[in-house]
Design a protein around this motif. Structure first.
Motif, PDB file in Angstrom:
ATOM      1  N   VAL A 101      45.697  43.136  43.428  1.00  0.00           N
ATOM      2  CA  VAL A 101      45.318  42.867  42.037  1.00  0.00           C
ATOM      3  C   VAL A 101      45.832  43.989  41.134  1.00  0.00           C
ATOM      4  CG1 VAL A 101      43.386  42.560  40.433  1.00  0.00           C
ATOM      5  CG2 VAL A 101      43.280  41.555  42.726  1.00  0.00           C
ATOM      6  N   GLY A 102      45.650  45.222  41.562  1.00  0.00           N
ATOM      7  CA  GLY A 102      46.128  46.361  40.788  1.00  0.00           C
ATOM      8  C   GLY A 102      47.642  46.391  40.680  1.00  0.00           C
ATOM      9  N   PHE A 103      48.332  46.001  41.754  1.00  0.00           N
ATOM     10  CA  PHE A 103      49.796  45.972  41.734  1.00  0.00           C
ATOM     11  C   PHE A 103      50.302  44.976  40.688  1.00  0.00           C
ATOM     12  CE2 PHE A 103      53.707  43.853  43.116  1.00  0.00           C
ATOM     13  CZ  PHE A 103      54.579  44.938  43.177  1.00  0.00           C
ATOM     14  N   LEU A 104      49.685  43.802  40.625  1.00  0.00           N
ATOM     15  CA  LEU A 104      50.082  42.810  39.626  1.00  0.00           C
ATOM     16  C   LEU A 104      49.888  43.361  38.218  1.00  0.00           C
ATOM     17  CD1 LEU A 104      48.569  39.563  41.213  1.00  0.00           C
ATOM     18  CD2 LEU A 104      50.983  40.232  41.133  1.00  0.00           C
ATOM     19  N   ASP A 105      48.779  44.086  38.025  1.00  0.00           N
ATOM     20  CA  ASP A 105      48.507  44.699  36.728  1.00  0.00           C
ATOM     21  C   ASP A 105      49.584  45.720  36.374  1.00  0.00           C
ATOM     22  OD1 ASP A 105      46.861  45.067  34.435  1.00  0.00           O
ATOM     23  OD2 ASP A 105      46.084  46.910  35.302  1.00  0.00           O
ATOM     24  N   ASP A 106      49.914  46.594  37.320  1.00  0.00           N
ATOM     25  CA  ASP A 106      50.944  47.614  37.090  1.00  0.00           C
ATOM     26  C   ASP A 106      52.310  46.987  36.851  1.00  0.00           C
ATOM     27  OD1 ASP A 106      49.268  49.823  37.342  1.00  0.00           O
ATOM     28  OD2 ASP A 106      49.515  49.924  39.507  1.00  0.00           O
ATOM     29  N   LYS A 152      40.404  38.878  31.785  1.00  0.00           N
ATOM     30  CA  LYS A 152      39.869  37.737  32.526  1.00  0.00           C
ATOM     31  C   LYS A 152      40.632  37.516  33.818  1.00  0.00           C
ATOM     32  CE  LYS A 152      37.887  35.115  28.657  1.00  0.00           C
ATOM     33  NZ  LYS A 152      37.915  33.838  27.905  1.00  0.00           N
ATOM     34  N   ALA A 153      41.960  37.658  33.753  1.00  0.00           N
ATOM     35  CA  ALA A 153      42.780  37.468  34.956  1.00  0.00           C
ATOM     36  C   ALA A 153      42.469  38.535  35.998  1.00  0.00           C
ATOM     37  CB  ALA A 153      44.257  37.491  34.588  1.00  0.00           C
ATOM     38  N   GLN A 203      39.623  40.230  41.080  1.00  0.00           N
ATOM     39  CA  GLN A 203      38.590  41.039  41.716  1.00  0.00           C
ATOM     40  C   GLN A 203      37.490  40.161  42.306  1.00  0.00           C
ATOM     41  OE1 GLN A 203      37.977  43.410  38.059  1.00  0.00           O
ATOM     42  NE2 GLN A 203      38.203  45.225  39.334  1.00  0.00           N
ATOM     43  N   THR A 204      37.143  39.098  41.582  1.00  0.00           N
ATOM     44  CA  THR A 204      36.082  38.204  42.033  1.00  0.00           C
ATOM     45  C   THR A 204      36.465  37.471  43.315  1.00  0.00           C
ATOM     46  OG1 THR A 204      35.281  37.868  39.775  1.00  0.00           O
ATOM     47  CG2 THR A 204      34.666  36.208  41.404  1.00  0.00           C
TER      48      THR A 204
END
Length: 362
Positions: free
Chosen positions: A93-98, A113-114, A119-120
């Motif tokens: 999830v963090g990689f997609l954000d970065d 939200k994404a 995370q959920t």
């Protein structure tokens, strides 16, 4: 015990060497950090520093764990595999954000939200599996429990499974976001994580030595696979230690959301699997304080704007580390003092953990 030493040592070496390689590769492809325009002006100089270094921490930790198990001829436990799932899942999830930040050339990656949806999905999947009777051992013990825990389960506080999964979601998302908010200063989150994961390594070793599976008693711990959880905790601690060599001021690489979300998730997973959910509030006191500063800032601003029409701030800037920088503190001073605070929180948490055992043994 040998697996713990192998896990921590190998992860340190892999991370120390891998971070150097990552700096070269990420710099070559221009995968640099984006900086918020509304943040401290001193941080603008950090724009372009290689980010997504959390990949190194994740790969080093996972590889070291499985090599440690191979070298000692032992089988990975269900608890450790679940913890690694949470660790890697939130890292994705963090990689997609970065990655979106880099591609879009902006300081905001995934929409809130994404990110929360990602995370959920990971947290709920982890919670359901950790509570599943299908993963119970020969004693009928599942990796997680249906009880709220302090240093061990409160037997009178048994909850329905759906509420426990919801609680796990709150702990995982809250802790991963807390580490994410703490990250941003050279070495701050990394150094703090070294200490907290080190504390959990000791907690797991102690729980293994006093396990109810070995010897029943008033002070024994009903924790499944504590020694294997110690291997994972030691591996992540070692990986953070190696990464800190390059992440300390002046940082040559940042962990990004890839690292902060995964590390926060791993801390939450350790708290849940070791039955020390409320103790994490003390061990991770720095992360709690940083998160509370943001919550207080937003709440106070909205409340004063509703009452007076003009929003006021409690701090010059939130999270609280930025407040001290706005007061004129040097970044390195903030980092070292926050490390000291983390050390005090870890010492207090371990002291409480041991004092509870002494009281129970007596």
């Amino acid at each position: 015990m040998r697996a713990i030493l192998f896990g921590g040592g190998l992860a340190l070496v892999f991370s120390l060497l891998g971070s150097r390689v990552a700096i070269t590769v990420l710099s070559r492809y221009g995968y640099g950090q984006e900086v918020r325009d509304d943040g401290p002006t001193s941080h603008h100089a950090k724009r372009g520093t290689p980010t997504m270094g959390g990949i190194v921490i994740i790969v080093a930790s996972v590889l070291a764990y499985f090599l440690a198990k191979l070298l000692t001829g032992s089988t990975p436990s269900v608890s450790a595999l679940l913890l690694l799932f949470l660790f890697v899942g939130l890292g994705v999830v963090g990689f997609l954000d970065d990655f979106i930040k880099i591609v879009k050339q902006r300081s905001l990656g995934l929409r809130s939200k994404a990110k929360l949806i990602g995370q959920t999905v990971v947290a709920v999947t982890f919670g359901i599996l950790a509570l599943s009777p299908a993963l119970a051992d020969e004693r009928g013990q599942t990796p997680a429990a249906l009880h709220i825990s302090w240093i061990r389960d409160f037997e009178s506080w048994k909850l329905p499974m759906i509420l426990v999964v919801l609680l796990i979601w709150v702990i995982v998302t809250g802790t991963s976001n807390a580490v994410n908010l703490t990250d941003g200063y050279d070495g701050l989150a990394t150094g703090a994580c070294v200490m907290v994961f080190g504390a959990y390594t000791l907690v797991n070793i102690w729980q293994n030595n006093q396990s109810c599976a070995v010897q029943q008693g008033a002070s024994c711990y009903e924790v499944r696979d504590p020694l294997d959880l110690a291997v994972v905790a030691a591996a992540i601690m070692g990986a953070c230690f190696g990464f800190l060599w390059w992440n300390a001021s002046p940082a040559q690489i940042f962990m990004g959301d890839t690292g902060s979300l995964s590390l926060g998730g791993a801390l939450a997973g350790l708290a849940i699997l070791t039955r020390t959910e409320l103790l994490l509030i003390i061990l991770g006191g720095l992360f709690v304080a940083v998160t509370l500063s943001v919550m207080l800032q937003v709440t106070w601003f909205k409340a004063t704007r509703r009452l007076t029409g003009i929003g006021k701030r409690l701090f010059r800037m939130a999270p609280i580390q930025h407040h001290f920088e706005m007061l004129g503190w040097a970044e390195i001073t903030i980092v070292i003092r926050f490390w000291i605070i983390t050390g005090l929180c870890v010492a207090a948490g371990l002291g409480i953990f041991y004092a509870e055992w002494v009281a129970g043994a007596g």
